[in-house]
Design a protein around this motif. Structure first.
Motif, short mmCIF file in Angstrom:
data_model
loop_
_atom_site.label_atom_id
_atom_site.label_comp_id
_atom_site.label_asym_id
_atom_site.label_seq_id
_atom_site.Cartn_x
_atom_site.Cartn_y
_atom_site.Cartn_z
N ASP A 162 8.16 -15.93 5.36
CA ASP A 162 7.39 -15.56 4.18
C ASP A 162 7.67 -16.66 2.84
O ASP A 162 6.58 -17.25 2.26
CB ASP A 162 7.30 -14.08 3.52
CG ASP A 162 6.41 -13.84 2.37
OD1 ASP A 162 5.32 -14.04 2.53
OD2 ASP A 162 6.97 -13.64 1.11
N THR A 174 7.08 -11.47 14.12
CA THR A 174 8.28 -10.93 13.12
C THR A 174 8.25 -9.60 13.91
O THR A 174 9.62 -9.07 13.77
CB THR A 174 7.62 -10.67 11.90
OG1 THR A 174 7.30 -12.16 11.22
CG2 THR A 174 8.66 -10.08 10.81
N THR A 221 2.29 -12.06 12.46
CA THR A 221 2.95 -10.78 12.12
C THR A 221 3.62 -10.38 13.69
O THR A 221 4.93 -9.93 13.52
CB THR A 221 1.94 -9.74 11.65
OG1 THR A 221 1.55 -10.38 10.42
CG2 THR A 221 2.91 -8.44 11.47
N GLY A 260 11.32 -12.18 8.80
CA GLY A 260 10.18 -11.86 8.00
C GLY A 260 10.47 -12.53 6.49
O GLY A 260 9.29 -13.22 6.17
N ALA A 274 6.40 -8.61 4.26
CA ALA A 274 6.86 -9.24 5.49
C ALA A 274 8.19 -8.69 6.26
O ALA A 274 8.53 -8.99 7.41
CB ALA A 274 7.05 -10.72 5.26
N THR A 296 0.62 -3.71 5.14
CA THR A 296 -0.73 -4.12 4.96
C THR A 296 -1.13 -3.28 3.73
O THR A 296 -1.80 -3.85 2.48
CB THR A 296 -1.68 -4.02 6.06
OG1 THR A 296 -1.08 -4.94 7.20
CG2 THR A 296 -3.10 -4.61 5.84
N TRP A 323 7.76 -5.85 8.31
CA TRP A 323 7.10 -5.94 9.74
C TRP A 323 8.40 -6.09 10.75
O TRP A 323 7.93 -6.03 11.84
CB TRP A 323 6.16 -7.16 9.57
CG TRP A 323 4.90 -6.68 9.37
CD1 TRP A 323 4.27 -7.02 8.06
CD2 TRP A 323 3.97 -6.09 9.82
NE1 TRP A 323 3.01 -6.48 7.90
CE2 TRP A 323 2.82 -5.73 9.13
CE3 TRP A 323 3.76 -5.28 11.17
CZ2 TRP A 323 1.55 -5.27 9.39
CZ3 TRP A 323 2.51 -4.75 11.62
CH2 TRP A 323 1.37 -4.60 10.68
N GLN A 368 5.67 -17.87 13.50
CA GLN A 368 4.95 -17.16 12.80
C GLN A 368 4.38 -17.89 11.77
O GLN A 368 3.30 -17.76 11.30
CB GLN A 368 6.06 -16.01 12.03
CG GLN A 368 5.70 -14.85 11.33
CD GLN A 368 5.08 -15.10 9.86
OE1 GLN A 368 5.25 -16.21 9.28
NE2 GLN A 368 4.37 -13.89 9.41
N SER A 397 0.57 -17.97 11.09
CA SER A 397 -0.05 -17.36 9.75
C SER A 397 -0.33 -18.29 8.72
O SER A 397 -1.17 -17.96 7.65
CB SER A 397 1.13 -16.39 9.35
OG SER A 397 2.15 -17.01 8.99
N TYR A 425 -2.43 -6.06 17.39
CA TYR A 425 -1.00 -6.11 17.02
C TYR A 425 0.01 -5.12 18.09
O TYR A 425 0.65 -5.78 18.74
CB TYR A 425 -0.26 -5.69 15.62
CG TYR A 425 -0.84 -6.65 14.46
CD1 TYR A 425 -1.13 -8.15 14.69
CD2 TYR A 425 -0.70 -6.40 13.14
CE1 TYR A 425 -1.52 -8.97 13.63
CE2 TYR A 425 -1.12 -7.18 11.95
CZ TYR A 425 -1.37 -8.51 12.38
OH TYR A 425 -1.79 -9.36 11.35
#
Length: 187
Positions: free
Chosen positions: A67, A47, A44, A63, A86, A124, A89, A24, A28, A157
């Motif tokens: 993060d 996660t 994402t 998550g 996060a 989001t 998710w 992740q 990311s 996703y």
């Protein structure tokens, strides 16, 4: 992967959680298209898979940790709302895991996609957008772009999650499959 009613993770679970956190972070924070308040990333999915494979607590922890570490890597301040996104998710797909038990592949696919869709709305459009507004972004200026990001990334996703979930990886993570070369040899 749970031994009893208390949350006890095996070494295997902890290793896969660490691996998914690392994936992740790479996806990311390194392989990302960063456009200020808009970020195009596939991290994402790691996660989401953590939640599907290991449950809601493990998904949420993945998550959360990814993060926080990601904020330190990039030098950002930790924003509680974006961190909550996060966590979301990972938790929501983990909760859907129980709904998917003993279902057909088609039903599992629908449940996964609905869960990703709900996670995308909360993560989001709600939490991350609220976190950005809290940091000073203008809601009316960023919301159209966030809607476009949601419309483009959510199907991606869904497809990636479904492909990876129905791959041999799931048997490796969840099942008792041992990778080739790691079997115990008897003499």
């Amino acid at each position: 992967m749970q031994k009893n009613s208390k949350q006890q993770w095996s070494v295997k679970t902890l290793v896969f959680m660490a691996l998914l956190i690392a994936i992740q972070l790479v996806l990311s924070r390194v392989f990302v298209i960063d456009l200020g308040v808009y970020r195009i990333t596939l991290g994402t999915v790691a996660t989401i898979l953590a939640g599907l494979w290991m449950g809601p607590v493990a998904g949420g922890v993945c998550g959360l940790v990814s993060d926080i570490i990601g904020c330190f890597i990039k030098g950002y301040a930790i924003n509680p709302l974006i961190t909550l996104a996060a966590i979301t998710w990972g938790v929501l797909p983990g909760l859907a895991k129980k709904l998917m038990a003993e279902k057909s592949k088609k039903t599992k696919t629908v449940i996964m996609c609905v869960t990703v869709f709900i996670s995308a709305i909360l993560g989001t459009l709600v939490f991350t957008t609220a976190g950005l507004v809290l940091m000073g972004a203008n809601f009316f200026a960023i919301m159209p772009g966030r809607l476009v990001q949601f419309a483009i990334m959510t199907p991606i996703y869904c497809v990636l999650t479904t492909l990876l979930y129905f791959s041999p990886l799931t048997s490796l993570v969840v099942g008792n499959v041992t990778p080739v070369g790691l079997e115990k040899k008897t003499v």
